[in-house]
Enzyme design. Structure first.
Site: not given
Ligand code: PLP
Length: 379
Positions: A66-67, A144, A172, A191-192, A228, A315
């Site tokens: 996301g960052t 969030n 979120q 993703g997480h 990659t 964070c």
């Protein structure tokens, strides 16, 4: 109880990813069969993302999370346009706020819109902030910390009418709430946060929008993000997306019921208050402040009881500064410091919710007995 920070990888996601670490490990840019096998999986994952976002396959760029997606959208547009004015809100994630602050040092102008006591950005304020030279607006889909869901569809439409690009940080909400992307130009995903892997995310970037790449190199991702490709990550994100969308309706209903039960239980504690809106909030978010309580102590005691919670964003939890979100909705420093965020996930059960609702009042009572706040803090 801290799923806004991160979520466990779903077993089915892990199974989908596994072959791409050892058996199908090819570089998606290689011309031989190993490479083409990886390439096919990458493109299939892109198609899955596009299908759920109702956009074209070539409008999905995989990122490290996301960052990076936020940085790519905001800095990417800013540097492509070279100068101009950006609109954002005071309650954005630091991936957006710090990016905007950094851009100010490089000559861009930024308006940080205030929010009301629930955390809503007013659409009138939003429209009034648009001026000649506004190149981009970036407003998060849901916050969030306090879970407030912003009226992004309206804001995106306003931007469309004024010929201003609109980006939203949907980290979120993606996989939790339906998103109408019709007027949204750019959208960030991680993703997480949806039982997918860490280290993968995506930016939906609508066709024709020019961005300056952050990473230069081999020209991967249509020249917009060299490096990659993370094939296992992309496969995992796509699988997590499919699962989240399949379960969205039922899970959102189940979580909202657990959320409301928890909120009701916690608000029975004397001197407590809900942060954020009672209804227009993420189905899994609970954020409550307790008078005369120090949030960090509350978290540590909850941890001793096997409950993982937070005071705000993971964070910023190491910083002593009170949350910028809680200050923006009008809390005093002491109130912001006494706030507790609980965020539910698909493995949480009713007995767990009942356990938390039973445990928190005892700890709050114990902490109040030893609280230095109690003497110094006048409400
Ligand atoms: N935006 C929001 C609203 C978030 O909650 C987070 C993570 O906490 C991020 C961005 C950053 O995402 P990532 O951890 O994938 O870099």
């Amino acid at each position: 109880m801290d799923h806004a920070a991160t979520t466990p990888l779903d077993k089915m996601v892990l199974d989908a990813m596994r072959p791409f670490f050892d058996k199908k490990y090819g570089n998606a840019s290689s011309l031989h069969d190993f490479g083409q096998e990886a390439h096919a999986a990458l493109e299939e994952s892109r198609e899955t993302m596009a299908r759920h976002l109702n956009c074209d396959t070539n409008e999905i760029i995989f990122t490290s999370g996301g960052t990076e997606a936020d940085n790519m959208a905001i800095k990417g547009v800013a540097f492509a346009k070279k100068k101009g004015h950006i609109i954002t809100s005071r309650i954005e994630h630091h991936a957006v706020l710090h990016t905007c602050q950094w851009l100010e040092k490089h000559g861009f102008e930024v308006t940080y819109l205030p929010v009301d006591r629930y955390g809503f950005v007013s659409t009138e304020d939003f429209e009034s902030a648009i001026r000649k030279g506004t190149i981009l607006a970036t407003i998060m889909h849901a916050n969030n910390e306090i879970g407030t869901i912003e009226p992004i569809e309206e804001m995106a439409k306003i931007c469309n009418e004024h010929d201003v690009l609109f980006h939203t940080d949907a980290v979120q909400t993606f996989g939790k709430l339906p998103i109408n992307t019709k007027y949204i130009d750019m959208l960030s995903i991680s993703g997480h946060k949806l039982h997918g892997p860490k280290g993968i995310g995506a930016l939906m970037l609508k066709r024709g929008i020019k961005i300056e790449p952050l990473l230069h190199g081999g020209g991967h991702e249509s020249g917009k993000r060299s490096g990659t490709e993370n094939v296992p990550g992309a496969v995992g994100l796509a699988k997590a997306t499919e699962l989240a969308y399949r379960e969205m309706k039922s899970e959102s209903k189940r979580l909202s019921q657990l959320r409301d039960r928890m909120i009701k239980g916690l608000l029975k504690i004397e001197g407590s208050n809900l942060n954020g809106h009672p209804a227009k909030r993420l189905p899994n978010n609970i954020n409550v402040w307790f008078r005369f309580v120090e949030g960090e102590s509350l978290i540590l005691r909850l941890n001793d009881k096997g409950i993982a919670a937070s005071t705000g964003s993971a964070c910023t939890s190491k910083s002593l500064e009170p949350s910028h979100v809680l200050l923006a909705i009008g809390l005093k420093h002491e109130e912001a410091h006494g706030s507790l965020r609980l965020t539910l996930g698909k493995q949480n059960t009713l007995p767990e919710v009942n356990y938390v609702t039973k445990t928190v009042p005892t700890i709050v009572r114990e902490l109040r007995e030893i609280s230095p706040f109690k003497r110094s803090y006048k409400v």
